[in-house]
Scaffold this active site. Structure first.
Site, mmCIF file in Angstrom:
data_model
loop_
_atom_site.group_PDB
_atom_site.id
_atom_site.type_symbol
_atom_site.label_atom_id
_atom_site.label_comp_id
_atom_site.label_asym_id
_atom_site.label_seq_id
_atom_site.Cartn_x
_atom_site.Cartn_y
_atom_site.Cartn_z
ATOM 1 N N THR A 50 0.869 -1.175 0.000
ATOM 2 C CA THR A 50 0.000 0.000 0.000
ATOM 3 C C THR A 50 0.906 1.226 0.000
ATOM 4 O O THR A 50 1.685 1.430 0.923
ATOM 5 C CB THR A 50 -0.930 0.009 1.228
ATOM 6 O OG1 THR A 50 -1.824 -1.093 1.114
ATOM 7 C CG2 THR A 50 -1.739 1.293 1.288
ATOM 8 N N LYS A 90 -7.387 1.501 -2.940
ATOM 9 C CA LYS A 90 -7.008 1.169 -1.563
ATOM 10 C C LYS A 90 -7.150 2.395 -0.669
ATOM 11 O O LYS A 90 -7.592 2.292 0.483
ATOM 12 C CB LYS A 90 -5.564 0.637 -1.529
ATOM 13 C CG LYS A 90 -5.055 0.244 -0.134
ATOM 14 C CD LYS A 90 -5.747 -1.002 0.433
ATOM 15 C CE LYS A 90 -5.401 -1.278 1.895
ATOM 16 N NZ LYS A 90 -4.154 -2.014 2.094
#
Lengths: 294, 294
Positions: free
Chosen positions: A98, A173
């Site tokens: 991420t 995300k």
């Protein structure tokens, strides 16, 4: 058709089980990790240890990375000893950390310049999802590249989606983490309120956890709060990283997200209270502590 | 055993179908409403019209009320022409309006002084839940009183729970609304972010609407936002009322809820923008508008 040669960078709590699934599916594997001992179980299953991302990427068709922070991503992919420095033309770099959408775009441009391809493919579902192979994988990049990697994604996860061009996996995300941030302040404040009235928190969750107020967070993390269980499912320190990226990226797009900014501030306060290794539900302790300083 | 004589105060979009279910279950009914025409369908089904709450409560075993604001609750129950002024000893007053927990306690004390009983019993599930008889009913009061009214609650709803003493039904409803408030800021900010990146909102909800970020709100109100549908399921003006009560009640308990305060502020801004008759998902328009004033 023989299986592609794979490289795997980052064998932590997420990366190890993801890489293991590929090994078990028969993919030849080369591995690199900052601390070598964490890669030992994978080497034990036949993966070839490499001393650097550059060494690893030699002869690989597809290289995956899942490391800590955007700075680590930049180093292992774009650095002097980074994977792109040796990845052959036609090779594919897939970053599953991420990380910044803008970094994903930078990696995509650098790869394209060398005749290589890239995808950003962050995941959700936690270490449990990684072990069980049930991760959601949110992918950004070109359709053609996605099609090549998709069979491998299905070895690691269940809910796989190409969301758009380079950076769109990361953007999705970020949307996910922004949604969680708001939901968490609702969970924590509703339970603080209920606790203050003297009601039993589990009984309250039985009622508010279904219907229009329901969420995964109230029914899972809310239950943990009711038990005073603040052990990590998802670490506060990692959530702070993610929210920080979302805030920077929002700012770069000229977008103001006051709810996210407020929740980020309280999680930074959690860090100041030494709670960074606790689960995100420990936001409850921060708001509880706040009541003493009004 | 013949059925209890029931009185019903407040025949709006929630009260009418709830009262109708009781009439259809065979309960003799007396009705009062501020505007008489809205009670006409119930009178058509055999309910007896009364000119005031005091007139209505005469000879009733149980009186229900579901009106607009706490001031209306106070008037129809505790006022000069209020139901408690004529309700017989042993009678039960059940307020189903979402209202102040402290007012519920005041009503309970007033009722007890006259040898009567009371419950606070706000609901969730909206007008659809009221029509379908699937409401959640959160009850505060004494077990004995609850046991007497419970069969009637089951005519109106599905998920019925006695949460604690007087006021605890209202407290539970407040916890529910606080939870929704936080979740809504998450929904709106995550979709604003996603829209700004140019991604398709429905495709994003397909991914973030399951797993750790999932909630009723993202999967229902988020879908409406994606369609630019801001029609009311739940009115902004009613949500502002509920959040205002939660904030006042929190303050009275010495509790600071900064997330709730922030969301309340933005919904007040929605009111200033003329959006009070829109659904709560129109918070999206407020945050969108905010981007023009940075």
């Amino acid at each position: 058709m023989s299986k592609e040669q794979i490289g795997w960078i980052g064998t932590g709590v997420m990366g190890s089980p993801m890489c293991m699934h590929l090994i078990e599916a028969g993919y030849p594997m080369r591995v690199y990790n900052r601390s070598r001992d964490k890669a030992a179980p994978l080497v034990g299953k036949g993966a070839v240890w490499c001393d650097s991302p550059a060494e690893l990427a030699q002869g690989c068709d597809i290289v995956f990375s899942i490391v800590g922070f955007p700075a680590d991503v930049e180093k292992v992919i774009l650095g002097e000893q980074g994977a792109l420095s040796t990845l052959a033309e036609g090779g594919i770099m897939v970053d599953m950390t991420t990380s910044h959408p803008s970094l994903a775009q930078k990696i995509h441009a650098a790869a394209a310049q060398g005749g290589k391809a890239s995808l950003d493919a962050p995941v959700s579902g936690g270490d449990l999802g990684a072990r069980q192979g049930t991760l959601a994988i949110m992918v950004g990049g070109e359709q053609k590249t996605f099609d090549q990697v998709e069979p491998l994604f299905h070895v690691m996860g269940k809910n796989i989606a190409l969301m758009g061009g380079p950076g769109c996996g990361q953007h999705t995300k970020m949307a996910n983490q922004i949604l969680i941030a708001g939901t968490m302040i609702g969970v924590v404040e509703s339970l603080l309120y209920a606790a203050k009235t003297g009601m039993d928190l589990d009984k309250v969750i039985d009622v508010i956890g279904s219907g229009a107020a329901s969420s995964w967070s109230i029914n899972n993390l809310g239950r943990r709060i009711a038990k005073k269980d603040f052990e990590p499912g998802f670490f506060i320190k990692h959530f702070i990283k993610d929210m920080g990226i979302a805030l920077e990226e929002s700012q770069a797009m000229g977008l103001s997200l006051p709810g996210l900014a407020l929740v980020h501030k309280f999680y930074k306060h959690a860090e100041a209270l030494g709670l960074e290794e606790r689960g995100t539900q420990a936001l409850y302790l921060v708001l509880e502590e706040l009541q003493n300083h009004k």
